[in-house]
Design a protein around this motif. Structure first.
Motif, mmCIF file in Angstrom:
data_model
loop_
_atom_site.group_PDB
_atom_site.id
_atom_site.type_symbol
_atom_site.label_atom_id
_atom_site.label_comp_id
_atom_site.label_asym_id
_atom_site.label_seq_id
_atom_site.Cartn_x
_atom_site.Cartn_y
_atom_site.Cartn_z
ATOM 1 N N ALA A 15 0.836 -1.208 0.000
ATOM 2 C CA ALA A 15 0.000 0.000 0.000
ATOM 3 C C ALA A 15 0.875 1.263 0.000
ATOM 4 C CB ALA A 15 -0.933 0.000 1.218
ATOM 5 N N THR A 16 1.912 1.271 0.854
ATOM 6 C CA THR A 16 2.810 2.430 0.893
ATOM 7 C C THR A 16 3.562 2.575 -0.427
ATOM 8 O OG1 THR A 16 3.079 2.211 3.283
ATOM 9 C CG2 THR A 16 4.766 3.467 2.116
ATOM 10 N N ALA A 17 3.981 1.449 -0.997
ATOM 11 C CA ALA A 17 4.699 1.483 -2.279
ATOM 12 C C ALA A 17 3.803 2.069 -3.381
ATOM 13 C CB ALA A 17 5.172 0.082 -2.657
ATOM 14 N N ALA A 18 2.547 1.693 -3.345
ATOM 15 C CA ALA A 18 1.622 2.208 -4.369
ATOM 16 C C ALA A 18 1.467 3.727 -4.237
ATOM 17 C CB ALA A 18 0.266 1.519 -4.232
ATOM 18 N N THR B 183 8.019 -1.056 -5.492
ATOM 19 C CA THR B 183 7.234 -2.222 -5.095
ATOM 20 C C THR B 183 7.296 -2.414 -3.583
ATOM 21 O OG1 THR B 183 9.149 -3.626 -5.533
ATOM 22 C CG2 THR B 183 7.534 -3.407 -7.306
ATOM 23 N N GLY B 184 6.357 -3.187 -3.059
ATOM 24 C CA GLY B 184 6.323 -3.484 -1.633
ATOM 25 C C GLY B 184 6.284 -4.977 -1.407
ATOM 26 N N ALA B 185 6.810 -5.419 -0.274
ATOM 27 C CA ALA B 185 6.901 -6.860 0.000
ATOM 28 C C ALA B 185 7.103 -7.053 1.499
ATOM 29 C CB ALA B 185 8.080 -7.454 -0.771
ATOM 30 N N SER B 186 7.103 -8.284 1.942
ATOM 31 C CA SER B 186 7.498 -8.573 3.317
ATOM 32 C C SER B 186 8.961 -8.171 3.494
ATOM 33 C CB SER B 186 7.346 -10.066 3.603
ATOM 34 O OG SER B 186 8.290 -10.790 2.818
#
Lengths: 221, 221
Positions: free
Chosen positions: B45-48, B59-62
């Motif tokens: 969500a933050t990456a978006a 991009t966002g990930a664990s």
């Protein structure tokens, strides 16, 4: 608090490069300065040299006599012996603003590093030893080379002033600011003095890497 | 060492203000950034959001997936849980440059203060936990408020980079310098990281006294 011009600034350890350099700059700014040293004769000799180059009446004395003469007393002595000196001056320093400028550092093949201090920092050690003095920490990160070089008109660095006594930190900020280019900036409570003392190890590493006489500026202030 | 443009910069703890702010600035400088968070959905969500404001494909990930994806991995997580997180990522981080940005600080009625760290500093703890990584300390003193404010074009601060691996500190200095106004400056060996981390307590005290977002400049470099 009196104006700086009405006060006598004592510099204990005033025959070393840092103490000499600060005394020289304070005298050039028109302040009354007395140098202290373990041997009064050495302080007198250094004071005579500084009086000649600055055209100001700087005097020299034993550390004990300088502590007694000063209204504001800077401690610019080696870390080794710091506690013992202050213990011996407890009565002379009672009620006075004591500005600890000492950096407890070690050196080995890898360069400088911060020493562990039981009280947390040199400044906190001074406060513990001198419960009746108004202890402030300051002038930790100022290059002695720059202070002693009269060709450098403006010393490009901030002086972080640490203490829990607002009137005392305000006065020491004003003292730092008498040197052209230097600016006294409040840097936090005495319990946050350690990292400012220890940061001198980083500045020495910077100096070696960049062939510099590094100082610190606080931005947005 | 590859050019920064060819590397993926992972920011663990990338959903907090400091991690978000660094990711935002790196992305704006054209770098490839992956955010990590404990919950992959939050990182996504933050990456978006950041992708939208910067126009860059963040991009966002664990945290684990981000650590695996990154060539250079910034650790911008809370001090509480720092060691456990790094222990869990030891294999994923082997061989990589790990940039510890964590300040072990406490707060009480008198404000901020430096916590004692068994290993000496967060950076040294990271180095102890990650013996096969190339651990560097940096980005300790950068204001998250300034990083996240797009109206501020130039972030007026130096980034002290600490480490014992010259190639790694050079790369992290270059990384800091992609942000307009910021400059990466070598700040000494990893054993001198503590005081740079702890100095953030002083800057918070400065911010409170002067209503500022203070940073640090090293002079004469």
């Amino acid at each position: 608090m009196s104006e700086l011009q009405d006060l006598t600034i004592a510099v204990l350890g005033g025959t070393g490069p840092q103490g000499r350099g600060l005394a020289r700059r304070f005298a050039r700014a028109g302040l009354t300065v007395v140098l202290g040293s373990r041997a009064a004769e050495r302080a007198e000799a250094t004071a005579a040299e500084l009086a000649e180059v600055t055209g100001r009446p700087i005097t020299g004395a034993s550390n004990a006599a300088a502590a007694a003469a000063g209204d504001v007393v800077l401690v610019v002595v080696p870390w080794d012996g710091h506690k013992e000196l202050l213990e011996s001056l407890r009565e002379a320093l009672a009620g006075k603003i004591v500005v600890d400028c000492v950096n407890p550092l070690g050196f080995d093949k890898q360069g400088p590093f911060a020493l562990k201090v039981e009280e947390g920092s040199a400044t906190q050690q001074a406060a513990a030893v001198l419960p009746e003095s108004r202890v402030v920490g300051a002038f930790h990160n100022v290059s002695a080379v720059l202070l002693e070089d009269d060709s450098i008109e403006s010393v490009d660095t901030d002086v972080l002033v640490l203490g829990d006594d607002r009137e005392a930190t305000d006065l020491v900020q004003a003292l730092a600011s008498v040197v052209p280019g230097m600016r006294g900036v409040y840097g936090g409570r005495i319990r946050n003095a350690h990292q400012v003392e220890a940061f001198t190890a980083n500045l020495i590493a910077v100096n070696r890497r960049y062939k510099a006489h590094a100082g610190v500026r606080v931005t947005d202030v």
